[in-house]
Design an enzyme around this catalytic site. Structure first.
Site, PDB file in Angstrom:
ATOM      1  CB  ALA A  69      -1.097   0.345   1.281  1.00 17.29           C
ATOM      2  N   GLY A 113       0.619  -4.514   1.392  1.00 21.97           N
ATOM      3  CA  GLY A 113      -0.525  -4.806   0.512  1.00 21.97           C
ATOM      4  C   GLY A 113      -0.606  -5.429  -0.401  1.00 21.97           C
ATOM      5  CD  GLU A 116      -2.267  -7.535   3.684  1.00 23.64           C
ATOM      6  OE1 GLU A 116      -2.095  -6.362   2.936  1.00 23.64           O
ATOM      7  OE2 GLU A 116      -2.594  -8.029   4.948  1.00 23.64           O
ATOM      8  CD  GLU A 136       2.056  -5.475   5.732  1.00 24.05           C
ATOM      9  OE1 GLU A 136       2.945  -6.519   6.368  1.00 24.05           O
ATOM     10  OE2 GLU A 136       0.455  -5.591   4.733  1.00 24.05           O
TER      11      GLU A 136
END
Ligand code: HXC
Length: 262
Positions: A69, A113, A116, A136
């Protein structure tokens, strides 16, 4: 919709094409921001609605599938922002509603992300330079798009804990050994190999392809006997399709099946 952060194209014969989405924010290693995720959701829904498309590939660049992200965007968020705007839930999970198979073709970094997002696809084909990770923890958060749930289902608790708590990366060889990816291929062959898999899927009847995807996904949402019952009912229902008649007749008559997706 005009896309600025992704590119789309199709490959294959007109009747059964593969829809390809390429993440395209190279300077930021395909960091995933709100605009990119909106565009991705739109592109996936467009391929889902297109009857000529039988399978979808999601890919990035040689250096990065996606490095996570967008940290520069997230750095400005506080709790009220993420809670009120339903960050992640709002536009990250559209891929889960796609009923056609989605294959992730991963080269380079698939982190946070990005990892993911790859795990939300139906399976992952990795180039030999792929690196997966959930880093993260290094920036004061935890995975927020399913990483703590899908990673242990893919690789087991020990490796998932290791990845989430240390933030280390897993290379392609380890990822295949652990069950995170289905195949590892040389970088130069990544798209050919993935396209080959996608075209193979496109050559089969759509009802059985959709049923197979739905049934495998049910394994992660149910107990064994409920899952097997779900499979059995789908299996029974496929005997109502023309494709079952065609597929079995073609086998018995030693000819290639011509599925009509009915
Ligand atoms: C914003 C990013 C970024 C990211 C890289 N960039 N990752 N920008 N968000 N996630 C930017 C860098 O700032 C840099 O911009 C440019 O991309 C190139 O990156 P470099 O670091 O210079 O490249 P390199 O040295 O090759 O290192 C690659 C890297 C590193 C190991 C992938 O960039 C990195 O560690 N990135 C962050 C990975 C990460 O923590 N991901 C998880 C994010 S949190 P400039 O302008 O300097 O050139 C997350 C939350 C998920 O994903 C929860 C909900 C989805």
């Amino acid at each position: 919709m005009r896309y600025e952060m992704i590119e789309t194209r199709t490959e294959g014969p007109d009747s059964r094409q593969v829809g390809i989405v390429t993440l395209n924010r190279p300077k930021q290693l395909n960091a995933l921001n709100d605009q990119l995720m909106d565009e991705l959701g739109h592109a996936l829904q467009a391929f889902e609605a297109d009857d000529s498309v039988g399978c979808i590939i999601l890919t990035g660049s040689e250096k990065a599938f996606a490095a996570g992200a967008d940290i520069s965007a997230m750095a400005k968020f506080d709790f009220a922002d993420v809670y009120k705007n339903d960050f992640i839930t709002r536009n990250w999970e559209q891929i889960r509603s796609i009923r056609k198979p989605v294959i992730a073709a991963v080269s380079g970094f698939a982190l946070g992300g990005g990892c993911e997002l790859a795990m939300m696809c139906d399976f992952i084909i990795a180039a030999d330079n792929a690196k997966f990770g959930q880093p993260e923890i290094k920036i004061g958060i935890i995975p927020g798009a399913g990483g703590t749930q899908r990673l242990p289902r893919a690789v087991g608790k020990a490796k998932a804990m290791d990845m989430a708590l240390t933030g280390r990366m897993m290379d392609a060889v380890e990822a295949e050994r652990a069950g995170l990816v289905s195949r590892v291929v040389p970088l130069a062959q990544l798209m050919d190999e993935t396209l080959g898999a996608a075209l193979t899927i496109c050559s089969f009847g759509e009802p059985s392809v959709m049923a197979a995807k739905e049934a495998v996904n049910r394994a992660f949402e149910s107990g064994l006997s409920d899952g097997v019952m779900f499979e059995r009912r789908l299996f029974h229902s496929l005997f109502a399709t023309q494709d079952q008649k065609e597929g079995m007749d073609a086998f018995l008559n030693k000819r290639k099946a011509a599925f009509t997706n009915r």
